[in-house]
Design an enzyme around this catalytic site. Structure first.
Site, PDB file in Angstrom:
ATOM      1  N   ALA A  13       0.816  -1.210   0.000  1.00  0.00           N
ATOM      2  CA  ALA A  13       0.000   0.000   0.000  1.00  0.00           C
ATOM      3  C   ALA A  13       0.855   1.268   0.000  1.00  0.00           C
ATOM      4  CB  ALA A  13      -0.909   0.009   1.218  1.00  0.00           C
ATOM      5  N   LYS A  14       2.112   1.132   0.443  1.00  0.00           N
ATOM      6  CA  LYS A  14       3.058   2.262   0.463  1.00  0.00           C
ATOM      7  C   LYS A  14       2.435   3.512   1.077  1.00  0.00           C
ATOM      8  CE  LYS A  14       5.882   0.373  -3.273  1.00  0.00           C
ATOM      9  NZ  LYS A  14       5.036  -0.771  -3.724  1.00  0.00           N
ATOM     10  N   ARG A  15       1.792   3.326   2.219  1.00  0.00           N
ATOM     11  CA  ARG A  15       1.171   4.433   2.913  1.00  0.00           C
ATOM     12  C   ARG A  15       2.218   5.281   3.597  1.00  0.00           C
ATOM     13  NH1 ARG A  15      -2.791   3.278  -0.273  1.00  0.00           N
ATOM     14  NH2 ARG A  15      -4.679   2.395   0.611  1.00  0.00           N
TER      15      ARG A  15
END
Lengths: 273, 273
Positions: A94-96
């Site tokens: 998700a590379k939040r």
């Protein structure tokens, strides 16, 4: 059990470093699938059933679901793995990255709503953006370090006190952010020299490695650069090369064959006695 | 009309630099709202109706919706603004960042599914992670530069060739990524000196400014540091201080009063002839 213990068990039990990335693109599903969101779960289920004994993790990429309002298909995919293959860790890609109460909401999204075992996040905003994830001691937090793409160097390679930023990031995470021993790093397969440097900085911290398959990373170079002494330490992801190995009715068998081929190629270069 | 033209019109028409951040937290909604996802849209609608003539933008933060499976409420909120106040630009705060086909999916999520006018993204992965967003010429792409949080300096302040990374990022974006003139930067209100430096690098490029209100950024310092010659250039966000100005039935009137107070405080320091 913690994510990293779970991962170690799965490396051993399936004797594989392969992670299958679940990037289900409606436009690329085999032709017998209807082009509706429901097909995404059916496709994922078939891929999972065909590969579950060959992988150390699954990695669904959330954008492929959220772009087409298919959150329910992501929930069903994760539930299916948990119900049928509970020993296999699930990484939500998700590379939040955000701060304070917003980061807490993103952690709730990943770890409560979707019940992922680990999530990818972006370190650019600093420690307090990672802490709301890190406090989940039994989950994995996989931080971008040196990514696989051609533009990775635009920022990650800038030199600070004689060493590139991605090495500073590796040091920061290894020395300061990993108090709960639940950090991992994203290190692209396309940069074996950088991977060697990062391995020397972070000890046995596991790497999630994108960039083989469609992106062209060399398996021999990456395995030699990144493996730990016992021949593990790597979660080597392949998505499109496995998912779309065939566009026909034999797609699941083709995905299995492709996964076996990748596992065996990796194993040729692993430290296995 | 492009996002930035739209923003300039809204700055002028409402004569305001205030952006209301829509971070609807079920636990903090006024007590007469039921604690269900449907309440989120009702709450947002009341806030929007009470502030629409006082703002230059709205900024829904996606994690507050996705953490509780409330994507539909986000869609309805954006639809409501577009239908009733079509002149007000909508920024989806998502801080996405990935590469290639995945970045394309995130751009689809922001610009097609949700129909946002602009989206926040993280620059750490480099140009090819931004390009799938930048190619939407009429949308705004708001890149993290110097964020408002206490840990921002962990990576953003590392010194490269005598200047901090956030200045390198500002230069890269201004000189190379802004070919479609659709880039903006996130610059935290809590760092006026850094904002002054960034303004000197990027000319009139608009800044999205978090960090006033609950985070404590000083309005006088930030406005003096960041405004352009004509007294604009800033999208000054406040979320919690406005949304939760009252927990009673008068929350919408209290939100309006708080928005007016912030607008007026800002205006005291603007270059307005």
């Amino acid at each position: 059990m913690s994510f990293i213990e779970n991962l170690k068990n799965c490396w051993q039990q399936n004797n594989s470093l392969v992670c299958v990335g679940l990037d289900p693109d409606l436009l690329r599903l085999p032709s017998h699938f209807e082009k509706t969101a429901d097909s995404i779960f059916e496709f994922n289920k078939d891929i999972i059933d065909a590969t579950h004994d060959l992988v150390c993790a699954y990695k669904p990429q959330i954008a492929y679901f959220s772009a087409i309002s298919a959150e329910r298909q992501l929930e069903k995919t994760i539930d299916y793995i948990k119900s049928n293959y509970p020993q296999i860790p699930i990484i939500l890609d998700a590379k939040r990255g955000d701060i304070g109460s917003t980061a807490e909401m993103y952690a709730t999204e990943a770890f409560s709503r979707y019940n992922a075992d680990a999530v990818t996040i972006n370190p650019y905003m600093g420690y307090d953006s990672a802490e709301p994830f890190l406090r989940y001691k039994d989950r994995g937090v996989i931080l971008l370090c040196r990514t696989s793409n051609s533009g990775a160097g635009d920022i990650q390679d800038l030199i600070v006190n004689g060493i590139p930023i991605y090495e500073h990031v590796a040091k920061l995470i290894s020395e300061k952010w990993n108090a709960n021993n639940n950090c991992l790093l994203v290190v692209g397969a396309t940069w074996p020299n950088q991977m060697t440097r990062i391995r020397s900085i972070v000890g046995d911290m596991p790497f999630l490695v994108p960039g083989v398959g469609a992106q062209g990373g060399d398996v021999e170079e990456l395995v030699k650069a990144g493996q730990t002494k016992n021949g593990t330490g790597l979660i080597i992801n392949s998505s499109r090369a496995i998912l779309y190995a065939s566009s026909g009715a034999d797609f699941a068998a083709a995905a299995r064959a492709e996964t076996i081929a990748l596992r065996d190629t990796i194993d040729r270069f692993r430290n296995i006695s």
